[in-house]
Write a protein that holds these residues in place. Structure first.
Motif, PDB file in Angstrom:
ATOM      1  N   UNK A 116      35.796  32.837  34.002  1.00  0.00           N
ATOM      2  CA  UNK A 116      34.727  33.836  33.906  1.00  0.00           C
ATOM      3  C   UNK A 116      33.944  33.908  35.209  1.00  0.00           C
ATOM      4  N   UNK A 117      33.606  32.748  35.766  1.00  0.00           N
ATOM      5  CA  UNK A 117      32.691  32.716  36.915  1.00  0.00           C
ATOM      6  C   UNK A 117      33.384  33.095  38.221  1.00  0.00           C
ATOM      7  N   UNK A 118      34.676  32.754  38.346  1.00  0.00           N
ATOM      8  CA  UNK A 118      35.343  32.958  39.630  1.00  0.00           C
ATOM      9  C   UNK A 118      36.244  34.186  39.557  1.00  0.00           C
ATOM     10  N   UNK A 119      35.915  35.207  40.337  1.00  0.00           N
ATOM     11  CA  UNK A 119      36.789  36.372  40.333  1.00  0.00           C
ATOM     12  C   UNK A 119      37.409  36.599  41.713  1.00  0.00           C
ATOM     13  N   UNK A 120      36.938  35.846  42.710  1.00  0.00           N
ATOM     14  CA  UNK A 120      37.536  35.986  44.044  1.00  0.00           C
ATOM     15  C   UNK A 120      38.639  34.959  44.201  1.00  0.00           C
ATOM     16  N   UNK A 121      39.795  35.448  44.682  1.00  0.00           N
ATOM     17  CA  UNK A 121      40.982  34.587  44.761  1.00  0.00           C
ATOM     18  C   UNK A 121      40.736  33.288  45.498  1.00  0.00           C
ATOM     19  N   UNK A 122      39.976  33.348  46.597  1.00  0.00           N
ATOM     20  CA  UNK A 122      39.840  32.140  47.405  1.00  0.00           C
ATOM     21  C   UNK A 122      38.964  31.082  46.721  1.00  0.00           C
ATOM     22  N   UNK A 123      38.350  31.437  45.572  1.00  0.00           N
ATOM     23  CA  UNK A 123      37.524  30.463  44.869  1.00  0.00           C
ATOM     24  C   UNK A 123      38.230  29.858  43.655  1.00  0.00           C
ATOM     25  N   UNK A 124      39.401  30.391  43.304  1.00  0.00           N
ATOM     26  CA  UNK A 124      40.088  29.916  42.118  1.00  0.00           C
ATOM     27  C   UNK A 124      40.274  28.405  42.137  1.00  0.00           C
ATOM     28  N   UNK A 125      40.131  27.802  40.964  1.00  0.00           N
ATOM     29  CA  UNK A 125      40.576  26.421  40.819  1.00  0.00           C
ATOM     30  C   UNK A 125      42.066  26.471  40.474  1.00  0.00           C
TER      31      UNK A 125
END
Lengths: 360, 325, 350
Positions: free
Chosen positions: C290-299
């Motif tokens: 939900x919180x991460x929508x930018x690819x470079x932030x994905x876990x």
């Protein structure tokens, strides 16, 4: 140094009053023992002096300064806990150093004090061990050492011997007495064991249900107990109590009748009325076997032969009497015997339990 | 380590000052504060905002920008002609999700408890290498739901291990996850596979706490093993069993992660469960409606609370009964 | 030897096999395959080339068809072992296949085309581990980024959890103050408020704080765990109060009591909580999604799920990355299993 004064101190936990109106003055260098049955408030009193509990009322002063609101750390006292409360994750050395480090003392002085205390208590070989690797007696020494290095104005000891076995308790008691003589610091010692109290104390404070019953030297308490409670608490085995009624009061005397019809002549100094109910107190060691002036008839219930002495459990018209007679006696349960009280210092207590002063 | 030590020493100086101002009792507040602050902002506050949220409409994110609509969202969720048929409802996906979840919960909870109880009973026997066998059943518990979903997605696909095995027995390959019923069964099976070990462990702990001499006494009394199971094992295991039932139930209602990866709710919406419905309504779809999602989440929360309380109530009643005996 | 066998197959029936003995071993052996099988299959598959993955029926081990460069052909050709009409065997390369007939050439005589029925040949295969499945994602995708994000979230959240929870547990176990029971109940009550119930408003709070698309937005809501406070408090209650009193007499400040006395003594419980926290945070999925929508932030978890949900799933990369994602948890499992199982058995937390 080490002069502690309590004035009208009270303490309650919620609605429960634990201590009532305590007045006590402890002189510098004195060895004071608080003694009493469990729940009498002696530990609370000690923790209050330590600063771990706040008094509800009254005034607590150390060396003339009121310390009611001074936190425990700043009262200059040191405490030895019943469980020793050694920090299990620190070595003995670190345990001793912890309190000194907190005062920002230079390292060299800390080392010096630890060395001195370790020498005094003979714990040098264990300095780098953890408390878990020590025996009960060794832990106890470390706990005392932790108090000594602080050089407190007074030592507070909360039943420090209760976790040791009987033999060790005896020898450690002697060492504590020697330590007090050597340090000549004020020591306040809490125990429920009257033998510890008798052997260690300069003065004993007997507490019951949050009140001081009597304050005095061990022998004062033994010889002139203020009331029935103190008389029963001090001395081992306990004092025998026999209920009776005053028959007549000739000068300096009282004639009392016990249940079973025994008449006894008792020396009394204070006023006493004919017909009033009294309690006679006689220590088991003061009763002699055989008939005499003041003698009573008893039935033997149980004989405990200890070799050096014989303990008789006897029955005087339904009241239990314990006799400790020196030497060995050939008696069997069920036998009728005479017990002589003629040489015994008999204590007389009135209906309120207060001791009536004897004629001199 | 030295740095941490120095830092903690340095913190101590201002904190001693704080302690002088607050007193020892005040320091309790100081220690409690960080946890309570985080807890308040990220758990308590959203919990209360949720109610307000569920009574607003529109797509705006922040509460002050949203329009108040009263109970409209709830009315919409409950707007049905016939409650047994999801298609007759205004919010048909919600009711489908509720229906799916209900079936899932019934099936999964029953099987999960059955399987973990059997496994625990077996592991409680005198067994060689018991810790190895325990590890075998426990191992999937630590895997992430995403990994679990992917492992099984890979096994159930057309060229997967399952079809390989069936091919050996003479069956044709089948795309299991494209079948409504099989993909539902897969979500049940996979979630049991992943979590069974955890509950087995709790039950095993309970079994091991039952004193062995009870069984010996029962044997001396000539009790048959089956009777010993019903009259000794099961009653004494009850507290642990109850904990397991509550946990399994609460987690089954909220099932999301592994299913989302495994089936994505499909095929169609045949494995769409309630949490995924909330997630998609609130965040993922084009026509996102956070108010509706909030209303649905409150309904789910209410169901969870009721389930827990019922369970706890039953447990207490059981305890009292036990005490009277 | 017979005594070993007797021990291994210790059973209930003193003479012969009781049905429960049979059932036990069927269950255990079946469990072994069902529990371990899928994971083993995953690891095995992750070393297969894309071509081998597309095969049906699949091979157990990763095989690759051998290829040979033949003069006159641009691409390397697949090699097959062909049974010739006269009965001899020969290795030929396939040029093309029409129906059931393949046109093949011998690598040493590139001009001579031989027509072979496909039933008469088998591919020449060698075992080969496609390690590029593992190495390529590190260079082609943002895999290193995802890995770093996951590690950052896991480590940071665990450290904060340990500090914040232990402070709260200390206050709740070693101090008497008004509202203590209330605070404890409040914390325990949140066990009933799971993320799925509050995710909508929580999202608005995270956004209001500017933590949307920020790893801290993933970390902060997770750190005040009620279970953590609970197990630490239970443990701290077993530390004798006299120790705290002794430290106070030793002029220790409250912070020092927490840091130098209570925390070291709580180490076993802290270790359990740390292990759990690492597993929880490493495996978290819904909230990061939900919180991460930018690819470079994905876990890792979000990245894996997004890539596996694409239309054209590159299974050979996905499988390899799934294995990498499993590694930390498997390590935790192998080395710390005892801690975890006793932790669960003792508190029933997960």
């Amino acid at each position: 140094m080490g002069h502690i004064k309590l004035t009208n101190v009270t303490k309650s936990f919620g609605a429960v009053d634990v201590l009532h109106d305590i007045n006590l003055e402890i002189k510098d260098g004195e060895f004071i023992v608080f003694v009493g049955p469990s729940g009498c408030g002696k530990s609370t009193l000690l923790r209050m002096i330590a600063g771990l509990e706040k008094p509800t009322g009254g005034e607590l002063a150390i060396d003339g300064k009121v310390v009611n609101t001074v936190p425990a750390a700043d009262r200059g006292l040191a405490m030895v806990f019943q469980s020793y409360a050694l920090y299990p994750h620190m070595s003995v050395r670190q345990n001793l150093a912890f309190g000194l480090e907190n005062t920002k003392m230079p390292k060299a002085e800390i080392a010096e004090r630890i060395a001195e205390a370790a020498r005094m208590l003979e714990i040098e070989p264990y300095l780098d061990r953890r408390p878990g690797q020590l025996s009960g007696g060794q832990r106890q020494r470390v706990a005392i050492g932790r108090a000594i290095v602080r050089r407190p104005v007074a030592f507070l000891l909360d039943e420090p011997l209760s976790n040791l076995d009987a033999e060790l308790r005896g020898s450690t008691r002697a060492e504590l007495a020697a330590l007090h003589a050597r340090l000549s610091a004020t020591m306040i010692y809490v125990t429920h064991d009257q033998v510890e109290a008798m052997t260690l104390a300069d003065r004993i404070v007997v507490l019951r249900a949050g009140r001081i019953e009597q304050v005095g030297t061990p022998l004062e308490l033994y010889n002139r107990p203020a009331n029935r409670f103190v008389a029963g608490f001090i001395g081992s085995p306990h004092m025998n109590f026999l209920e009776g009624t005053v028959e007549a009061v000739p000068s300096q005397k009282a004639i009392a009748t016990l249940a079973g019809g025994h008449r006894l002549e008792l020396p009394v100094g204070a006023d006493i009325e004919t017909g009033s109910r009294v309690t006679l107190g006689v220590r088991p060691q003061h009763i002699a076997l055989g008939a005499g002036d003041n003698s009573i008839r008893a039935k033997v219930r149980l004989v405990e032969a200890l070799g050096s002495e014989t303990v008789l459990h006897a029955d005087v018209a339904g009241q239990k009497v314990l006799v400790v007679a020196p030497g060995q006696h050939d008696l069997l349960p069920g036998a009728d015997i005479d017990l002589s009280l003629s040489a015994a210092p008999i204590h007389l207590f009135n209906e309120r339990g207060l001791r009536l002063e004897r004629a001199v | 380590m030295v740095a941490v030590r120095l830092a903690m020493g340095a913190i101590d100086v201002p904190l001693r000052w704080v302690q002088r101002r607050l007193g020892i009792g005040g320091m309790a507040t100081f220690f409690l504060l960080p946890n309570m602050l985080i807890f308040g902002i990220f758990v308590l506050l959203p919990f209360f905002i949720n109610f307000a949220y569920s009574m607003t409409g529109g797509t705006a994110l922040f509460l002050p920008d949203r329009t108040f609509v009263g109970g409209e969202q709830y009315a919409r969720l409950f707007d049905c002609v016939n409650y047994t048929d999801p298609n007759s409802c205004a919010e048909d996906t919600f009711w489908t999700a509720v229906g799916n979840t209900a079936w899932f919960v019934v099936l999964q909870v029953t099987l999960m408890i059955l399987f973990s109880l059997i496994t625990a009973l077996i592991l409680n026997r005198e067994l060689m290498a018991r810790s190895f066998w325990r590890a075998v059943f426990f191992f999937p518990v630590l895997l992430s739901p995403v990994v679990v979903g992917l492992i099984w997605k890979w096994i159930l696909q057309r060229q997967g291990l399952l079809n390989f095995g069936l091919y050996g027995l003479g069956f044709d390959p089948y795309t299991w996850l494209n079948d409504r019923n099989w993909s539902f069964a897969a979500t049940v099976g996979v979630s049991i596979w992943a979590h069974m070990g955890f509950y087995t462990l709790i039950l095993l702990a309970g079994l091991q706490a039952i004193p062995k001499d009870l069984y010996e006494a029962a044997e001396m009394d000539g009790t048959r093993p089956a009777r010993a199971f019903w009259r000794i094992t099961l009653p004494l295991l009850m507290p642990n069993l109850l904990v397991v039932v509550v946990l399994v139930l609460i987690r089954a209602v909220q099932i999301f992660d592994e299913v989302y990866v495994l089936t994505g709710g499909g095929p169609g919406i045949s494995t769409l469960y309630i949490t995924q419905y909330i997630y998609e309504t609130g965040f993922a779809t084009q026509l996102r409606n956070p108010g509706l999602a909030a209303a649905a989440s409150i309904l789910m929360g209410a169901v969870l609370v009721v389930l827990t309380l019922v369970q706890l109530g039953l447990g207490r009643k059981g305890e009292k009964k036990g005490a009277r005996k | 030897m017979s005594r070993v066998a007797e021990f291994i197959f210790r059973r209930r029936g003193r003479n012969g096999w009781h049905w429960t003995d049979v059932f036990t071993w069927v269950w255990l052996i079946g469990g072994l395959f069902i529990m371990f099988g899928p994971a083993v299959w995953l690891v095995g598959s992750s070393f297969k080339s894309p071509a081998a993955l597309a095969e049906f029926p699949p091979s157990i081990m990763p095989y690759v068809t051998q290829k040979a460069t033949v003069e006159g052909y641009d691409k390397p050709l697949d090699l097959y072992e062909v049974t010739m009409p006269e009965g001899s065997k020969k290795v030929l390369a396939e040029v093309r296949r029409i129906g059931i007939v393949a046109q093949m050439v011998s690598p040493d005589k590139p001009t001579e085309i031989v027509k072979v029925n496909i039933a008469e040949r088998t591919p020449v295969r060698t075992m080969s581990f496609a390690t590029s499945n593992y190495s390529e994602p590190f260079t082609h995708f943002d895999f290193v980024r995802y890995l770093w994000n996951s590690v950052f979230v896991t480590v940071t959240a665990t450290v904060i959890t340990l500090i914040v929870n232990s402070m709260a547990a200390f206050a709740l176990s070693k101090y008497e103050f008004r509202g203590r029971t209330f605070a404890m109940l409040l914390i325990l009550a949140t066990l009933m408020v799971p993320l799925s119930v509050i995710m909508v408003p929580l999202y608005s709070i995270i956004s209001a704080l500017g933590l949307f698309n920020n790893l801290w937005g993933v970390i902060l809501p997770t750190v005040a765990t009620p279970t953590g406070v609970f197990i630490l408090r239970q443990y701290m209650l077993t530390i004798p109060d006299e120790l705290i009193d002794a430290a106070r007499m030793d002029k220790a400040s409250e912070w020092q009591i927490y840091w130098r006395i209570v925390l070291p003594l709580t180490a076993p419980a802290l270790a359990v909580l740390a292990i759990f926290s690492v597993v929880w945070r490493w495996n978290d999925f819904l909230w990061p999604l939900i919180v991460l929508s930018r690819k470079e932030l994905y876990t890792l978890q979000v990245g894996l799920s997004v890539y596996s949900g694409e239309l054209n799933v590159q299974w050979h990369f996905i499988l390899a990355m799934t294995v990498v994602t499993m590694i930390p948890v498997v390590l935790v499992f192998i080395f710390l299993q005892r801690f975890i199982t006793t932790g669960i058995a003792g508190t029933g937390l997960k």
